[in-house]
Scaffold this motif. Sequence first.
Motif, short mmCIF file in Angstrom:
data_model
loop_
_atom_site.label_atom_id
_atom_site.label_comp_id
_atom_site.label_asym_id
_atom_site.label_seq_id
_atom_site.Cartn_x
_atom_site.Cartn_y
_atom_site.Cartn_z
N SER A 1 0.85 -1.19 0.00
CA SER A 1 0.00 0.00 0.00
C SER A 1 0.88 1.23 0.00
O SER A 1 1.97 1.22 0.56
N GLN B 1 -5.57 -0.24 -8.77
CA GLN B 1 -5.17 0.74 -9.79
C GLN B 1 -4.12 0.20 -10.75
O GLN B 1 -3.98 0.73 -11.85
N TYR C 1 -1.41 -3.31 -7.17
CA TYR C 1 -1.27 -2.00 -6.52
C TYR C 1 -2.64 -1.47 -6.16
O TYR C 1 -3.37 -0.95 -7.01
N TYR C 2 -2.98 -1.59 -4.89
CA TYR C 2 -4.27 -1.09 -4.40
C TYR C 2 -4.09 0.27 -3.74
O TYR C 2 -3.13 0.52 -3.01
N LEU C 3 -5.05 1.16 -4.01
CA LEU C 3 -5.13 2.42 -3.27
C LEU C 3 -6.48 2.39 -2.58
O LEU C 3 -7.52 2.39 -3.25
N THR D 1 -0.02 4.97 -6.65
CA THR D 1 0.37 3.62 -7.05
C THR D 1 1.44 3.61 -8.14
O THR D 1 1.78 2.56 -8.66
N HIS E 1 -1.32 0.23 -15.50
CA HIS E 1 -2.25 1.04 -14.71
C HIS E 1 -3.60 0.97 -15.40
O HIS E 1 -3.72 1.34 -16.58
N MET F 1 5.14 2.89 -3.73
CA MET F 1 5.04 1.55 -3.14
C MET F 1 6.31 0.71 -3.23
O MET F 1 6.46 -0.26 -2.49
#
Lengths: 478, 478
Positions: free
Chosen positions: B70, B377, B370-372, B296, B387, B301
Amino acid sequence: MSGNPLIALTLVFGVSLASARADHPNIVLIYIDDMGYGDLACYGSEVNDTPHVDRLAAEGMRFTDFYSSSPVCTPARASLMTGCYPGRVSFDGFGPEGRSWVLFPGFAEGLHPDERTLPELLKEKGYATAHIGKWHLGDQPEHLPTRHGFDSYYGVPYSNDMAIMPRRPKSPPMPLLRNERVIQEQPTQAALIERYTVEAVEFIQQKHDQPFFLYFAHLHVHLPHYVMEPFTSASRNERYGAAVAAIDWSTGLILAELRRAGIEDNTIVIFTSDNGSRQRGEGGSNAPLRGLKGQTFEGGMRVPCIVRWPGVVPAGSVSSELTSVMDFYPTLAALVGHDLASLPKHDGADVMPIWQGQEDARSPHEHFFYYLRNELQAVRDHRWKLHHQVKAGEESVQLYDLANDVSESNCVADQHPEVVQRLKAAMNEMREQLGDSRLGIKGTQRRPCAVVKDPRPLTEFDPDYPYIEPSYLLDEAG
Amino acid sequence: MSGNPLIALTLVFGVSLASARADHPNIVLIYIDDMGYGDLACYGSEVNDTPHVDRLAAEGMRFTDFYSSSPVCTPARASLMTGCYPGRVSFDGFGPEGRSWVLFPGFAEGLHPDERTLPELLKEKGYATAHIGKWHLGDQPEHLPTRHGFDSYYGVPYSNDMAIMPRRPKSPPMPLLRNERVIQEQPTQAALIERYTVEAVEFIQQKHDQPFFLYFAHLHVHLPHYVMEPFTSASRNERYGAAVAAIDWSTGLILAELRRAGIEDNTIVIFTSDNGSRQRGEGGSNAPLRGLKGQTFEGGMRVPCIVRWPGVVPAGSVSSELTSVMDFYPTLAALVGHDLASLPKHDGADVMPIWQGQEDARSPHEHFFYYLRNELQAVRDHRWKLHHQVKAGEESVQLYDLANDVSESNCVADQHPEVVQRLKAAMNEMREQLGDSRLGIKGTQRRPCAVVKDPRPLTEFDPDYPYIEPSYLLDEAG
């Protein structure tokens, strides 16, 4: 019997419980290093702000004629632990031929294991005991606080100038100890008061449901004056005032924690200093007294002392009775139930009637003696103070009327020869007991201190160890 | 048999003892707050001095493609404890409607008691476990470290800007906890790193003769940057560089203490960060990566990670295999003897072969997501990063060739439609598992976090309490 049985039980046992608590109040002894008689607002300072300590005085008793037993650190602390003049427990000279006033890292001397210290006496009566801060009664493992009655110890075992610094480049790194283990070397000095204070808070939090004795001995206001923000910025008296303010904050936090724990009324809080201020342009004050730390004029040995015990010690009271650091030992021992006659001979006396503000309470001390190392230099009674020293065969005599001349400015020896003779006789009697190195008198009532073989400092400089501060920067000692 | 029987015994049992020790090495995990990929000299910083961390890298393995799960704090730490993407343990949104990225004082959420955390797994195998520093996985009593596998805790349970300060005048006073008890409110922030580090030293001193897990999570380099002397004066990169230097000193002290305890070779030391730098003119760097904390892009990260284990992890090695914070959980669990199949489902994998530098060791991860918050995302595989976001029905797609474009500067989506499709499919599959709030997908494999009723902050402002700092002065947060 109707109603809540718990309430009924409380009613039945209420009186004896309250009485048991009164016999075993908690004791917090806050001990300042080198704070002078004139350093607190409640003692007349106009440059230091001490609202929390002033409140302590407003809620307790302030002593105008309270003495340390020595104008330097180590001997005074031996008195606190034993109730004796330093010489009685051989704490009036250290190192080769006893030439050092105080203990330095790696010195061989410490309190004798046979001494029954104040924390030991309290422990015997069920007290939890903790020492935080400066010990200065021996840094060898055999001599540490945990060997002399303290359940726990957290602090630097000697003075805060006994470290690697410009003037002492070869000192061992300053050790911070937890119990008997070095947990840090050369800690950041300014931050220590916060660490000490939180350690005290933790002790109170953990032990608030049993009687406890907390002996909290600050590193301030001894040199060097490393003080933390925001005290530095707020000070009107430079770093000295900041150090005083830090102590005041710490004291306020302790009081607040006692309040939060609900034990404020059942706790004796004592606030005092080990000797007077150095007062050499560094911000300290012994006003209105004459003399400095290291001297037997009043400024070196008469120090602030405040005792607060709500409901027992009258709030806002002032006592001019002659008392001393040596009185804590018998006063507190008697309070918790010790028979004083069964304790090792000591020089202090039970002054509880004075603390209680009893109308007829008078100092139990006929005389108070002013020793510098093993030289007896002066004596006082209730009114008079005689300085009597013999150097190279020359006799020097000064007599002051403390009742009217607290600043020792007007020698009246010629007008009162009978007082001079009487006090000189008292001094000579004391010299027979505890000795006088200047006069070659050994003393018949000295008990030995402990001396270890092959003493070693607790730390040595390690070039590969990442000290925050390999050497403190301030070139201040004393 | 002749000679010393103790030596003989050691010879007989030597092999199995050594092997037992190798199965249960000590573990020290040093976790930095907001340190960017470009903040360490060994990762290319030319403004920060990090000799001790650089030495750690020289004696261990430096990872170039290591990821937090994260770009912000709380979710990343949940991964560290559980080996899961934050969404799997419902740590991807907090407060009303999950709108907060991270936990604030008095929030209701915490790790679910059914989660078997990393320290719990280690405890089950005989490890002593301690957490020092920032927790940030729930400040309610039920959610504290001591409820999730740590024998002891000493620290501030959330971020160092969640305190009374100009921009947060109504925050509760910042609580310093020992285990589950508030021992101080609004501690001096600059001094905390020294207190934390000595606490770590004490833990090592106490536990060096049994396997231990020390999870040491710093307050630096998160805002506000309160840093102590002498780091401030020595910094070439203002307060940020000073904070990095303080961390470096602390790391050096930990290493020195391991050496003094004789357990350096039997201790895995891990050094990493929870997310990238904010890098907004505050001195931090994610160079050469694009993006910031909270994003992200790689800079948010991809973080520094160093692992040292003398004799196991090759000294001076560098790995570009894709690994993540989630891998610590299974890697360390397997090392101490857990059957990974018996543990709760997790997203990390046992990467010990990579740590060991085995020639054929490859990342066990086909993809990294890749989480926001709960928006997925982006995704990467070994070479490509896609992306893919859908906002207000509009689809946005960027594809970067990380092998040749680590800075994500040259979108190649048009040239590689099949890669876009393949990675988009992988993302959609993940969305089905863990959800995607932007797309209204709930996720089928989410486990609940714990939520207490009537949560309350640990502290509240008390006008009668003598805080050193009733309000921190620096107006920095983030």
